[in-house]
Design a protein around this motif. Sequence first.
Motif, mmCIF file in Angstrom:
data_model
loop_
_atom_site.group_PDB
_atom_site.id
_atom_site.type_symbol
_atom_site.label_atom_id
_atom_site.label_comp_id
_atom_site.label_asym_id
_atom_site.label_seq_id
_atom_site.Cartn_x
_atom_site.Cartn_y
_atom_site.Cartn_z
ATOM 1 N N SER A 164 -2.937 -13.814 1.483
ATOM 2 C CA SER A 164 -3.029 -12.972 2.681
ATOM 3 C C SER A 164 -4.007 -11.807 2.528
ATOM 4 C CB SER A 164 -1.644 -12.422 3.046
ATOM 5 O OG SER A 164 -1.128 -11.616 1.992
ATOM 6 N N PHE A 165 -4.600 -11.670 1.326
ATOM 7 C CA PHE A 165 -5.541 -10.568 1.113
ATOM 8 C C PHE A 165 -6.741 -10.708 2.036
ATOM 9 C CE2 PHE A 165 -9.318 -8.857 -1.211
ATOM 10 C CZ PHE A 165 -8.983 -7.512 -1.095
ATOM 11 N N GLU A 166 -7.081 -9.634 2.762
ATOM 12 C CA GLU A 166 -8.205 -9.629 3.691
ATOM 13 C C GLU A 166 -9.405 -8.953 3.033
ATOM 14 O OE1 GLU A 166 -7.145 -8.843 8.015
ATOM 15 O OE2 GLU A 166 -5.438 -7.949 6.991
ATOM 16 N N GLU A 167 -10.449 -9.720 2.814
ATOM 17 C CA GLU A 167 -11.665 -9.169 2.224
ATOM 18 C C GLU A 167 -12.417 -8.382 3.289
ATOM 19 O OE1 GLU A 167 -14.025 -8.351 -0.901
ATOM 20 O OE2 GLU A 167 -12.520 -9.936 -1.100
ATOM 21 N N PRO A 168 -12.719 -7.095 3.045
ATOM 22 C CA PRO A 168 -13.461 -6.309 4.042
ATOM 23 C C PRO A 168 -14.848 -6.887 4.277
ATOM 24 C CG PRO A 168 -12.447 -4.897 2.383
ATOM 25 C CD PRO A 168 -12.325 -6.293 1.874
ATOM 26 N N VAL A 169 -15.342 -6.763 5.503
ATOM 27 C CA VAL A 169 -16.634 -7.349 5.836
ATOM 28 C C VAL A 169 -17.772 -6.712 5.042
ATOM 29 C CG1 VAL A 169 -17.113 -5.811 7.798
ATOM 30 C CG2 VAL A 169 -18.057 -8.137 7.779
ATOM 31 N N ASP A 170 -17.629 -5.442 4.649
ATOM 32 C CA ASP A 170 -18.650 -4.787 3.830
ATOM 33 C C ASP A 170 -18.243 -4.708 2.361
ATOM 34 O OD1 ASP A 170 -16.697 -2.845 3.863
ATOM 35 O OD2 ASP A 170 -17.998 -1.229 4.580
ATOM 36 N N GLY A 171 -17.095 -5.325 2.008
ATOM 37 C CA GLY A 171 -16.634 -5.362 0.627
ATOM 38 C C GLY A 171 -15.860 -4.146 0.165
ATOM 39 N N ILE A 172 -15.850 -3.084 0.970
ATOM 40 C CA ILE A 172 -15.239 -1.823 0.529
ATOM 41 C C ILE A 172 -13.809 -1.693 1.058
ATOM 42 C CG2 ILE A 172 -15.391 0.695 0.555
ATOM 43 C CD1 ILE A 172 -18.402 0.411 0.961
ATOM 44 N N THR A 173 -12.850 -1.664 0.116
ATOM 45 C CA THR A 173 -11.448 -1.396 0.466
ATOM 46 C C THR A 173 -11.169 0.076 0.224
ATOM 47 O OG1 THR A 173 -10.683 -3.634 -0.059
ATOM 48 C CG2 THR A 173 -9.041 -1.877 -0.133
ATOM 49 N N LEU A 174 -10.510 0.714 1.179
ATOM 50 C CA LEU A 174 -10.102 2.105 1.021
ATOM 51 C C LEU A 174 -8.622 2.160 0.675
ATOM 52 C CD1 LEU A 174 -11.847 3.753 4.104
ATOM 53 C CD2 LEU A 174 -12.771 3.405 1.809
ATOM 54 N N LEU A 175 -8.281 2.980 -0.293
ATOM 55 C CA LEU A 175 -6.886 3.299 -0.586
ATOM 56 C C LEU A 175 -6.669 4.739 -0.162
ATOM 57 C CD1 LEU A 175 -7.921 1.196 -2.930
ATOM 58 C CD2 LEU A 175 -5.550 1.483 -3.682
ATOM 59 N N GLN A 176 -5.591 4.972 0.570
ATOM 60 C CA GLN A 176 -5.400 6.273 1.206
ATOM 61 C C GLN A 176 -3.942 6.695 1.122
ATOM 62 O OE1 GLN A 176 -5.898 6.983 5.747
ATOM 63 N NE2 GLN A 176 -7.925 7.311 4.844
ATOM 64 N N GLU A 177 -3.741 7.976 0.885
ATOM 65 C CA GLU A 177 -2.361 8.463 0.834
ATOM 66 C C GLU A 177 -1.679 8.228 2.178
ATOM 67 O OE1 GLU A 177 -1.574 12.735 0.835
ATOM 68 O OE2 GLU A 177 -3.709 13.104 1.233
ATOM 69 N N TYR A 178 -0.409 7.882 2.111
ATOM 70 C CA TYR A 178 0.362 7.607 3.320
ATOM 71 C C TYR A 178 0.926 8.905 3.860
ATOM 72 C CZ TYR A 178 4.084 5.823 6.357
ATOM 73 O OH TYR A 178 4.910 5.567 7.422
ATOM 74 N N ILE A 179 0.529 9.266 5.076
ATOM 75 C CA ILE A 179 1.041 10.468 5.728
ATOM 76 C C ILE A 179 2.173 10.039 6.656
ATOM 77 C CG2 ILE A 179 0.472 12.486 7.114
ATOM 78 C CD1 ILE A 179 -1.073 12.288 4.465
#
Length: 317
Positions: A164-179
């Motif tokens: 189910s992993f979705e590869e980003p179209v530009d290859g860049i995955t962002l990890l972000q703190e959950y607010i």
Amino acid sequence: MNKIYVIHENSEWTEHLTNRLEELNLPYEEWNLSDGMVDLTSEPPEGIFYSRMSASSHTRGNQFAPELTSAVLAWLEQHGRVVINGSRVLQLEVSKVLQYLELEKYGIKTPKTIAAIGKAEILQAAEKFDGKKFITKHNRAGKGLGVQLFNSIEALKSYIEGDSFEEPVDGITLLQEYIESPQSFITRCEFIGGKFLYAVRVDTSEGFELCPADACSLDDMSCPAGDESSKPSKFQVREGFDHPIIEKYERVLAANDIKIAGIEFIEDQDGTIFTYDINTNTNYNSEAEAKSGQYGMLEVAKYLGEELEKLKVAVQV
């Protein structure tokens, strides 16, 4: 004859604007750049050009529409045409990294974010959140697609190594703190002509796909589960919304020549505002607008008409 050219790749998101242009009897032409060409040795037509190119074009089979649009916008700007939401705006539309850096430059708080390419690097980035909840999202995305919430690195590992992993179209995955919002909603501020129009509250209790366009809401509208008329609307205009953050947003828009946009923020348990998206291909929710009596696309059409009239006056002088 001078006219308004609407640059886009998705007719479903454009017809609400063209309906308003026709209502105001304004001359216009659609320029769909889902494919096409640009002759760099030719002269562009006369008129004003409004770009509604979207970062999510690849989800509709139009992966390279932003690249073609970038070429067209550079061509128009080289010839001195009036371009609304031009080259710089498109750069921001397709990169959340650039958005966050620009917001921070003007003192606007964004969630802690790490950009990564590669599965091992994604897992390494997750370690920097010290066991706290975090989300993943695509750098070039739109509509909240690809947003996933994780409670642990182990859960992330299962995701990125699974089908189910979705590869980003530009290859860049962002990890972000959950607010975490205490009432499970975000606020989207709409701007036209670089000035604040209204703010809309968006319910996030059912997930992160938050596109306000009517075309994106069809599944919800036809859902057979329960009495839909008794459910509160997912999108509600926040009447009388006034906050110092609006002035900061307008400074960012002015500095980047962004004329039309929606900017989204979330408030944490302490009321601290975190801004996480500048959407320069903004859409509006018809149900929320009908209840408030404010109509975004009508105001956009009026603004484009005013810009066209300025151009006509300048040509006559």
